[in-house]
Design a protein around this motif. Structure first.
Motif, PDB file in Angstrom:
ATOM      1  N   PHE A   7       0.833  -1.203   0.000  1.00  0.00           N
ATOM      2  CA  PHE A   7       0.000   0.000   0.000  1.00  0.00           C
ATOM      3  C   PHE A   7       0.866   1.251   0.000  1.00  0.00           C
ATOM      4  CE2 PHE A   7      -2.732  -3.141   2.099  1.00  0.00           C
ATOM      5  CZ  PHE A   7      -3.918  -2.961   1.401  1.00  0.00           C
ATOM      6  N   GLN A   8       0.391   2.291  -0.677  1.00  0.00           N
ATOM      7  CA  GLN A   8       1.047   3.589  -0.558  1.00  0.00           C
ATOM      8  C   GLN A   8       0.386   4.288   0.626  1.00  0.00           C
ATOM      9  OE1 GLN A   8       1.412   5.854  -4.137  1.00  0.00           O
ATOM     10  NE2 GLN A   8       2.442   7.539  -3.104  1.00  0.00           N
ATOM     11  N   ILE A   9       1.188   4.597   1.648  1.00  0.00           N
ATOM     12  CA  ILE A   9       0.665   5.127   2.907  1.00  0.00           C
ATOM     13  C   ILE A   9       1.151   6.558   3.099  1.00  0.00           C
ATOM     14  CG2 ILE A   9       0.578   4.806   5.411  1.00  0.00           C
ATOM     15  CD1 ILE A   9       1.289   1.811   4.856  1.00  0.00           C
ATOM     16  N   PHE A  10       0.207   7.443   3.382  1.00  0.00           N
ATOM     17  CA  PHE A  10       0.529   8.837   3.672  1.00  0.00           C
ATOM     18  C   PHE A  10       0.355   9.078   5.164  1.00  0.00           C
ATOM     19  CE2 PHE A  10      -0.680   8.794  -0.759  1.00  0.00           C
ATOM     20  CZ  PHE A  10       0.302   9.587  -1.353  1.00  0.00           C
ATOM     21  N   SER A  11       1.168   9.991   5.712  1.00  0.00           N
ATOM     22  CA  SER A  11       1.092  10.227   7.154  1.00  0.00           C
ATOM     23  C   SER A  11      -0.227  10.867   7.560  1.00  0.00           C
ATOM     24  CB  SER A  11       2.272  11.069   7.635  1.00  0.00           C
ATOM     25  OG  SER A  11       2.327  12.277   6.924  1.00  0.00           O
ATOM     26  N   ASN A  12      -0.834  11.663   6.671  1.00  0.00           N
ATOM     27  CA  ASN A  12      -2.131  12.263   6.974  1.00  0.00           C
ATOM     28  C   ASN A  12      -2.827  12.676   5.677  1.00  0.00           C
ATOM     29  OD1 ASN A  12      -1.058  14.847   6.204  1.00  0.00           O
ATOM     30  ND2 ASN A  12      -0.113  14.948   8.222  1.00  0.00           N
ATOM     31  N   ARG A  13      -4.037  13.194   5.808  1.00  0.00           N
ATOM     32  CA  ARG A  13      -4.822  13.544   4.637  1.00  0.00           C
ATOM     33  C   ARG A  13      -4.216  14.729   3.875  1.00  0.00           C
ATOM     34  NH1 ARG A  13     -11.418  13.388   4.747  1.00  0.00           N
ATOM     35  NH2 ARG A  13     -11.126  11.729   6.237  1.00  0.00           N
ATOM     36  N   ASP A  14      -3.601  15.661   4.580  1.00  0.00           N
ATOM     37  CA  ASP A  14      -2.976  16.806   3.918  1.00  0.00           C
ATOM     38  C   ASP A  14      -1.848  16.353   2.988  1.00  0.00           C
ATOM     39  OD1 ASP A  14      -4.645  18.634   5.116  1.00  0.00           O
ATOM     40  OD2 ASP A  14      -3.241  19.139   6.724  1.00  0.00           O
TER      41      ASP A  14
ATOM     42  N   PHE B 110      -1.572  13.443   1.588  1.00  0.00           N
ATOM     43  CA  PHE B 110      -2.234  12.779   0.453  1.00  0.00           C
ATOM     44  C   PHE B 110      -2.728  13.817  -0.558  1.00  0.00           C
ATOM     45  CE2 PHE B 110      -6.375  11.740  -1.378  1.00  0.00           C
ATOM     46  CZ  PHE B 110      -6.018  10.704  -2.237  1.00  0.00           C
ATOM     47  N   ASN B 111      -3.420  14.848  -0.051  1.00  0.00           N
ATOM     48  CA  ASN B 111      -3.975  15.885  -0.929  1.00  0.00           C
ATOM     49  C   ASN B 111      -2.888  16.592  -1.723  1.00  0.00           C
ATOM     50  OD1 ASN B 111      -6.656  15.383  -0.239  1.00  0.00           O
ATOM     51  ND2 ASN B 111      -6.598  16.806   1.474  1.00  0.00           N
ATOM     52  N   LYS B 112      -1.740  16.880  -1.078  1.00  0.00           N
ATOM     53  CA  LYS B 112      -0.627  17.525  -1.782  1.00  0.00           C
ATOM     54  C   LYS B 112      -0.101  16.623  -2.889  1.00  0.00           C
ATOM     55  CE  LYS B 112       0.953  20.119   2.187  1.00  0.00           C
ATOM     56  NZ  LYS B 112       1.823  20.009   3.343  1.00  0.00           N
ATOM     57  N   SER B 113       0.007  15.346  -2.596  1.00  0.00           N
ATOM     58  CA  SER B 113       0.525  14.388  -3.572  1.00  0.00           C
ATOM     59  C   SER B 113      -0.411  14.253  -4.783  1.00  0.00           C
ATOM     60  CB  SER B 113       0.727  13.023  -2.918  1.00  0.00           C
ATOM     61  OG  SER B 113       1.088  12.082  -3.887  1.00  0.00           O
ATOM     62  N   VAL B 114      -1.707  14.156  -4.498  1.00  0.00           N
ATOM     63  CA  VAL B 114      -2.686  13.991  -5.581  1.00  0.00           C
ATOM     64  C   VAL B 114      -2.762  15.253  -6.441  1.00  0.00           C
ATOM     65  CG1 VAL B 114      -5.146  13.700  -6.079  1.00  0.00           C
ATOM     66  CG2 VAL B 114      -4.045  12.225  -4.436  1.00  0.00           C
TER      67      VAL B 114
END
Length: 108
Positions: free
Chosen positions: A91-98, A100-104
């Motif tokens: 799985f690609q795991i992000f530390s938090n939703r922020d 994730f949002n920056k990456s997307v």
């Protein structure tokens, strides 16, 4: 065109019962045209083997539909389970939703 992103946020213990509900929710999201599914585990305190199995099953279903599945906000205990089972490589795991949002947003 921006991808359609849907967030699933289970809470408490992700065991067999709750995991199958999460899996159903993800199936519905994919059927309704989501390109990206984010499972936010911020409120999950523990995942058992059936919960982990449901996450893997959901990942396969999302990929089969041409989408992407990501996970964010896992606690130390869940992270340890992911590392012991090598799921942190699946799985690609992000530390938090922020994060994730920056990456997307930077990918588009």
């Amino acid at each position: 065109m921006s991808p359609v992103v849907k967030v699933v946020q289970p809470s408490g213990l992700l065991d067999g019962t709750k995991a199958s509900l999460v899996r159903q929710e993800i199936d519905e999201i994919v059927a309704n045209g989501a390109d990206v599914v984010l499972i936010d585990l911020q409120d999950v305190t523990f995942i058992d083997s059936s919960g982990l199995g449901a996450l893997v099953s959901a990942l396969k279903a999302v990929r089969a539909a041409g989408g992407k599945l990501f996970i964010c906000s896992i606690n130390a205990q869940v992270r340890m389970l992911f590392e012991l089972t090598s799921m942190d490589r699946v799985f690609q795991i992000f530390s938090n939703r922020d994060e994730f949002n920056k990456s997307v947003s930077s990918a588009n």
